[in-house]
Structure formats: structure tokens, C-alpha cells
Motif scaffolding. Structure first.
Motif, mmCIF file in Angstrom:
data_model
loop_
_atom_site.group_PDB
_atom_site.id
_atom_site.type_symbol
_atom_site.label_atom_id
_atom_site.label_comp_id
_atom_site.label_asym_id
_atom_site.label_seq_id
_atom_site.Cartn_x
_atom_site.Cartn_y
_atom_site.Cartn_z
ATOM 1 N N LYS A 70 4.594 35.227 32.758
ATOM 2 C CA LYS A 70 4.883 36.490 33.357
ATOM 3 C C LYS A 70 6.266 37.140 33.268
ATOM 4 C CE LYS A 70 3.018 35.083 37.332
ATOM 5 N NZ LYS A 70 2.535 33.888 36.373
ATOM 6 N N THR A 71 7.249 36.117 32.834
ATOM 7 C CA THR A 71 8.668 36.615 32.746
ATOM 8 C C THR A 71 9.189 35.918 31.518
ATOM 9 O OG1 THR A 71 9.190 34.390 33.920
ATOM 10 C CG2 THR A 71 9.017 36.308 35.125
ATOM 11 N N ALA A 72 10.380 36.400 31.038
ATOM 12 C CA ALA A 72 11.026 35.769 30.016
ATOM 13 C C ALA A 72 11.373 34.523 29.968
ATOM 14 C CB ALA A 72 12.170 36.843 29.719
ATOM 15 N N SER A 73 11.926 34.094 31.214
ATOM 16 C CA SER A 73 12.140 32.857 31.344
ATOM 17 C C SER A 73 11.202 31.811 31.028
ATOM 18 C CB SER A 73 13.025 32.416 32.651
ATOM 19 O OG SER A 73 11.898 32.698 33.573
ATOM 20 N N GLU A 74 9.722 32.157 31.518
ATOM 21 C CA GLU A 74 8.446 31.298 31.269
ATOM 22 C C GLU A 74 8.278 31.275 29.840
ATOM 23 O OE1 GLU A 74 6.223 32.542 35.660
ATOM 24 O OE2 GLU A 74 5.220 32.844 33.754
ATOM 25 N N ARG A 75 8.438 32.504 29.384
ATOM 26 C CA ARG A 75 8.000 32.633 27.759
ATOM 27 C C ARG A 75 9.220 31.704 26.941
ATOM 28 N NH1 ARG A 75 7.306 32.005 23.455
ATOM 29 N NH2 ARG A 75 7.017 33.093 21.712
ATOM 30 N N PHE A 76 10.259 31.741 27.406
ATOM 31 C CA PHE A 76 11.385 30.740 26.708
ATOM 32 C C PHE A 76 10.992 29.377 27.147
ATOM 33 C CE2 PHE A 76 14.865 27.817 27.693
ATOM 34 C CZ PHE A 76 15.306 27.896 26.600
ATOM 35 N N ALA A 77 10.625 28.921 28.312
ATOM 36 C CA ALA A 77 10.191 27.592 28.670
ATOM 37 C C ALA A 77 8.775 27.089 27.556
ATOM 38 C CB ALA A 77 9.642 27.385 29.867
ATOM 39 N N HIS A 78 7.946 28.225 27.372
ATOM 40 C CA HIS A 78 6.789 27.948 26.600
ATOM 41 C C HIS A 78 7.467 27.640 25.272
ATOM 42 C CE1 HIS A 78 3.731 29.943 29.065
ATOM 43 N NE2 HIS A 78 4.172 29.056 29.793
ATOM 44 N N GLU A 79 8.326 28.234 24.453
ATOM 45 C CA GLU A 79 8.770 28.233 23.143
ATOM 46 C C GLU A 79 9.463 26.932 23.045
ATOM 47 O OE1 GLU A 79 8.228 30.412 21.008
ATOM 48 O OE2 GLU A 79 9.127 29.420 19.224
ATOM 49 N N TYR A 80 10.255 26.285 24.193
ATOM 50 C CA TYR A 80 10.855 25.364 24.199
ATOM 51 C C TYR A 80 9.887 24.100 23.978
ATOM 52 C CZ TYR A 80 13.923 21.214 24.802
ATOM 53 O OH TYR A 80 14.445 19.895 24.460
ATOM 54 N N GLY A 81 8.820 24.109 24.608
ATOM 55 C CA GLY A 81 7.699 23.029 24.538
ATOM 56 C C GLY A 81 7.016 23.184 23.359
ATOM 57 N N ARG A 82 6.694 24.362 22.639
ATOM 58 C CA ARG A 82 6.119 24.357 21.412
ATOM 59 C C ARG A 82 6.967 23.692 20.447
ATOM 60 N NH1 ARG A 82 6.369 30.352 18.500
ATOM 61 N NH2 ARG A 82 4.530 30.118 17.364
ATOM 62 N N VAL A 83 8.190 24.139 20.499
ATOM 63 C CA VAL A 83 9.028 23.631 19.348
ATOM 64 C C VAL A 83 9.212 21.786 19.507
ATOM 65 C CG1 VAL A 83 11.700 23.341 18.782
ATOM 66 C CG2 VAL A 83 10.441 25.562 19.067
ATOM 67 N N LEU A 84 9.376 21.530 20.701
ATOM 68 C CA LEU A 84 9.323 20.059 21.036
ATOM 69 C C LEU A 84 8.032 19.333 20.245
ATOM 70 C CD1 LEU A 84 10.713 17.667 21.845
ATOM 71 C CD2 LEU A 84 10.037 18.131 24.203
ATOM 72 N N LEU A 85 6.810 19.915 20.935
ATOM 73 C CA LEU A 85 5.779 19.498 20.608
ATOM 74 C C LEU A 85 5.519 19.513 18.887
ATOM 75 C CD1 LEU A 85 3.018 18.233 21.266
ATOM 76 C CD2 LEU A 85 2.149 20.377 21.186
ATOM 77 N N ARG A 86 6.043 20.397 18.187
ATOM 78 C CA ARG A 86 5.860 20.763 16.873
ATOM 79 C C ARG A 86 6.586 19.681 16.230
ATOM 80 N NH1 ARG A 86 9.318 25.213 15.073
ATOM 81 N NH2 ARG A 86 10.532 23.441 15.261
ATOM 82 N N ASP A 87 7.799 19.557 16.559
ATOM 83 C CA ASP A 87 8.734 18.512 15.831
ATOM 84 C C ASP A 87 8.116 16.970 16.262
ATOM 85 O OD1 ASP A 87 10.124 20.612 15.097
ATOM 86 O OD2 ASP A 87 12.076 19.825 15.866
#
Ligand code: FES
Ligand SMILES: [Fe+2]
Lengths: 115, 408
Positions: free
Chosen positions: B343-360
Motif C-alpha cells: 500500500k506504501t512505497a516503504s512496503e514496496r521497498f521491503a518486497h524488493e529487498y526480499g525479492r533480491v535476497l531470495l533471488r541471490d
């Protein structure tokens, strides 16, 4: 996005936009990370990390799905920070240590969303 | 307290010394043959006894939310292509993606939204329920009954929003029966609300079973993920990421991964954790069906649906793997992680962080698979030596064997 502007209160991060860190897609961000040196990654990381809370406070006051261009650029910058943090905080090198070729691990959108 | 011994022979106490294999004596503890199961002949038997007859996950119902939404799922091992469509009546149907005129592939790939599907070859047209509704120059045909020549159906059922197909024209059990107790346990996990999806796909030059077995054990974690997850899934109490819970269903499996409550987060990880989900956020508000052991030091559960589908559930997000055999030494994979829409940019940021960590982390996992394939292909080793934490590999290979030997 071809513009370079950031919201006024974050203009000190402008040099990193000029260096090409504000990127709209995951593929561009991975390519930027993997083609940067550790010096460049660390400089970018050191500059943006202390600003994250301030950036989020600023962005959270705006509608996520309708961000002004300069705010979207700022958010994209934090996505590149997530990439750079993997190099700086974990791998001590740009790419994944002993990792599969990211060119063979390709993003796609089953729900038609999320760059 | 039990005792674990580290790589240098040092003994230490552990809370996670349970021998899960003792609960499943039928699996035995001997080395397990594997090289003999990577041949073309074995692959063909897997096709006939497993992939042509099992319920196979092809996606989520949200992918085709509106009338006429469709996607194509190729199932290379069976030389099949399935077209999945949301009908006017809201029903999701699967069809063999083959025109009934001269059997051309009907939709050449991808996804989209259409009211009708027209074959590129001679323009035969089918509606969203598979009926043949248009034949150009119909007068030129001899006794063509359009109502008899709709698309050929593929058995298609939905469990908890996950779409499954079964290429058997007469599946011997329903999807619900197939998932059984495994499905009942996860019946109330909130998959529905988690519709923001980050996905990756590609090909691995390895047998599909090797792909499955790279993700259903924790023994590799200290060695494959020393930099990306140095202490996320291990501690002095559980040095080697022993499971906190294991359950083997007749075909399916669950393996709960341990989370170290004292794991030190990196600077950005800690910031991200303020804004959104992280992988080891513990059992607080633990969703129904997850963390069956009720262990406070819980990270996530790997839930494996036979033969080739994983639904890994964490506290605030989940991720899936599909491994599609192409050849005895080639597999197509898809990895998808799902979050509640930000719902917010900060939540979107947290998803991106999780996505990048999981991907690596996954790049580290996937890299090991081709090395295993190469090692096995050398023919030097015919068997795996498996330890207790690798019980799901033992069980998966056994289940494959039971099918191939027609014992099920
Ligand atoms: S094969 Fe499809 S219309 Fe001829
Ligand atoms: Fe792993």
C-alpha cells in the motif's frame, strides 16, 4: 525515464542519478550492479543507506500507484540500493559468489505487473 | 538435548537431534541408487507413470481473473500444451491447445484475454468454453458437426487458488483426494490475499529430480549460503540446519526450516524489516497451516507436492517452485514469490529487498544442481549417501520409484 530530477530535499543524491543508479527494471539494476566496481557500489551504498528512513517517510505520504516522476526515481534508487547491499554487506564482490548466471534466471510477470 | 558433531569432529549440544527417518522405517537408511534413474529409459517411464497421470500445478487463479483471460502451459515431457481459460460462467477450463481441424497448435504461447481463439492455419474459431463456433467455408466440408469438434478437455481443478491439470483423460482421483491430508493442513493458509508476484524462470541442465532435491533439505545451507544467510537458519543450537519438523505424506512432504532468533541482520535488512516481511519473522501471528510444530524459532515450511511443485510458506509471504522435465538432463523452472500488494512505497521497498535476497540465495542453490548432474553423469558414483536431514530426498526418489515400478 530520461529526466534526472529528484525531490528537492534529496538533491544531494543527484550525482547517483547522474551515474545511472535510478533504473526502472530489475534487469537494468542487476546489470548496473554487476558492471560496477566495489568502490562504486560502496560509495553509492554509503550515501543512500543513511537516507532510507527519510526517503520512506517522504514517499509514504504519496500515492504508491501514482508517484510523481521524481518520487518514482527516488524509489528506484532504493531498489538499486537493495542490489548494492548484497554486494557490500554480503558478497564483498559485485555478483553472487559461486552463483548461477543471472542471465539464465530471468524475471517474468505471470500477473502482468512489477518491473 | 542431543549431540551434533561439526566438520572438525567437535561435539556440541543440539535441540534438534530427532531422527525423523526412524518414523518412516519403510524408507530404510541405506544408500539410494540415483545414477540409474537419470537415463532416457527411466525418464520415459516417469513420463508414462507420473507426468501423464498426476495432478500438476500450472499457476494461480488470479492469473486469469476475468472472463476470457487465458495462459498456455507447455508440458514438454508429455509433448503436451494446455490452454487454460476463464469462461463466461467464471469456471477455469483446461484444453489441449490443439486445433480440431488439422491439429495445429492453436494458441502459440503466452497469455492474454480473448473471447474467441482463432487458429492461424485456416481460421477455425473456438469460444472460451472450447466450443467450435466458426469454420470458414463450412460448406466445403462433408458432414462436419461443429458441436462434436470442440477443443479436447484436460482435467482441470483448483485448490486454494492453485490451478492443477491432469493429462490422464480419466484421472483416478480428484485433486482434493490427490492432495489429501497435505492439502487439508494448508486449507486455511491465506494464499488468496497475496497477489503481488515476483517471478523468475529459465532452464537448468540437470534432471528434474536433482532440482527438487536442491530445495527440500537444510544440510547444504551452511556451505551454499555462507554469505547470503550466514546465521539466518542456523545457530549454536542447530549448527547444520536440522529440520524442526518433518512430515511425509504418502506422496507429498513438509519440512520446517529453523530460524535463528539471534541472527544478526545487516544494516539494510534491518531497515527493510521495519517496513515489510522478512523470511524469518518467527511464529508471531503465524498463519493457519504454517509452522505445524509450533516452534518459536520457525523460519518457513517447504511443502512439496509430488512430483514437481513446492509451496514454501513463511509468515507474511510465500513462494513456489515448479520444475518441468524437458529431457533426462534438462529442466525448465519457474520461481514465484507472493506478497500482499503493497500500500506504501516503504512496503514496496521491503518486497524488493526480499525479492533480491531470495533471488541471490536461489542463484546459489541452482548453481549446485548442474555440478551434481555433471558429477553423476561421470558415472563414478551410482548412489547417494543420505543423512537424516535429507529424508525428503530419500522419500521423493522412493515415491518416483513406486510409480515407475507400477507399485501405486
Ligand atoms: S489446423 Fe486449425 S484451422 Fe486448420
Ligand atoms: Fe538453499
Amino acid at each position: 525515464m530520461t529526466g534526472q530530477k529528484l525531490p528537492k530535499s534529496f538533491s544531494e543524491l543527484a550525482p547517483f542519478v547522474a551515474q545511472g543508479w535510478a533504473l526502472a527494471t530489475e534487469r537494468e539494476r542487476v546489470a548496473k550492479r554487476c558492471s560496477s566496481t566495489m568502490e562504486e557500489l560502496t560509495e553509492f551504498y554509503d550515501a543512500v543507506l543513511p537516507k532510507v528512513d527519510e526517503i520512506m517517510t517522504y514517499l509514504d505520504a504519496l500515492p504508491l500507484n501514482d508517484l510523481p516522476e521524481d518520487a518514482q526515481r527516488l524509489l528506484d534508487l532504493t531498489f538499486s540500493l537493495a542490489e548494492a547491499s548484497m554486494s557490500v554487506e554480503r558478497y564483498q564482490q559485485p555478483g553472487v559468489v559461486d552463483g548461477f548466471d543471472p542471465e539464465r534466471f530471468l524475471p517474468f510477470s505471470p500477473f502482468g505487473q512489477v518491473p | 538435548m542431543d549431540v551434533a558433531v561439526d566438520g572438525n569432529g567437535k561435539r556440541m549440544e543440539t535441540d534438534y537431534g530427532k531422527r525423523w527417518t526412524q518414523d518412516y522405517p519403510e524408507l530404510g537408511t541405506d544408500p539410494v541408487p540415483v545414477a540409474s534413474r537419470l537415463t532416457q529409459e527411466y525418464f520415459d517411464r516417469e513420463r508414462d507413470t507420473i507426468f501423464s497421470k498426476s495432478w500438476l500445478n500450472v499457476g494461480r487463479e488470479e492469473q486469469i481473473a476475468e472472463t476470457g483471460d487465458f495462459f498456455v502451459q507447455d508440458i514438454a515431457v508429455c509433448k503436451a500444451s494446455v490452454l487454460l481459460v476463464r469462461g463466461k460462467d467464471g469456471e477455469i477450463r483446461g484444453f489441449h491447445n490443439v486445433c480440431t481441424h488439422r491439429a495445429s497448435k492453436l494458441v502459440w504461447g503466452g497469455s492474454g484475454c480473448k473471447r474467441t481463439f482463432t487458429c492461424k492455419f485456416h481460421g477455425w474459431t473456438f469460444d472460451e468454453s472450447g466450443q467450435l463456433v466458426g469454420v470458414p467455408d463450412e460448406d466445403g466440408f462433408y458432414c462436419l458437426d461443429k458441436s462434436e469438434n470442440g477443443l479436447v478437455r484436460v482435467a482441470t481443478e483448483v485448490w486454494n487458488g492453485f490451478i492443477f491439470v491432469n493429462l490422464d483423460p480419466n484421472p483416478k482421483e480428484s485433486l482434493q483426494e490427490y492432495l489429501g491430508e497435505w492439502g487439508e493442513r494448508l486449507a486455511d493458509y491465506p494464499f488468496q490475499g497475496r497477489t503481488t508476484c515476483y517471478a523468475y524462470q529459465g532452464e537448468i541442465n540437470a534432471n528434474w529430480k536433482l532440482c527438487v532435491s536442491a530445495f527440500n533439505e537444510g544440510y547444504h545451507v551452511p556451505f551454499v549460503h555462507p554469505m547470503s544467510a550466514p546465521e539466518t537458519f542456523r545457530s549454536k543450537k542447530n549448527l547444520f540446519c536440522r529440520p524442526i519438523w518433518v512430515k511425509l505424506y504418502p506422496r507429498h512432504q513438509t519440512y520446517s526450516f529453523y530460524a535463528n532468533p539471534d541472527s544478526k541482520m545487516t544494516a539494510l535488512e534491518a531497515l527493510s524489516a521495519k517496513y515489510g516481511p522478512i523470511v524469518s519473522s518467527g511464529p508471531l501471528g503465524c498463519p493457519p497451516g504454517a509452522n505445524p510444530a509450533g516452534d518459536p524459532d520457525w523460519a518457513l515450511d517447504a511443502n512439496v507436492v509430488f512430483p514437481n511443485f513446492f509451496v514454501d510458506v513463511a509468515n507474511d509471504w510465500y513462494f513456489t517452485y515448479n520444475f518441468w522435465p524437458i529431457a533426462p538432463d534438462r529442466t525448465f523452472y519457474q520461481v514465484k514469490s507472493y506478497f500482499v500488494p503493497p500500500k506504501t512505497a516503504s512496503e514496496r521497498f521491503a518486497h524488493e529487498y526480499g525479492r533480491v535476497l531470495l533471488r541471490d540465495v536461489l542463484l546459489e542453490d541452482v548453481e549446485t544442481i548442474e555440478h551434481t548432474q555433471l558429477g553423476l553423469a561421470s558415472g563414478v558414483r551410482s548412489h547417494y549417501i543420505l543423512q537424516d536431514s535429507e529424508i525428503l530426498i530419500r522419500h521423493h526418489l522412493k515415491t518416483v520409484e513406486n510409480h515407475v515400478e507400477n507399485r501405486v
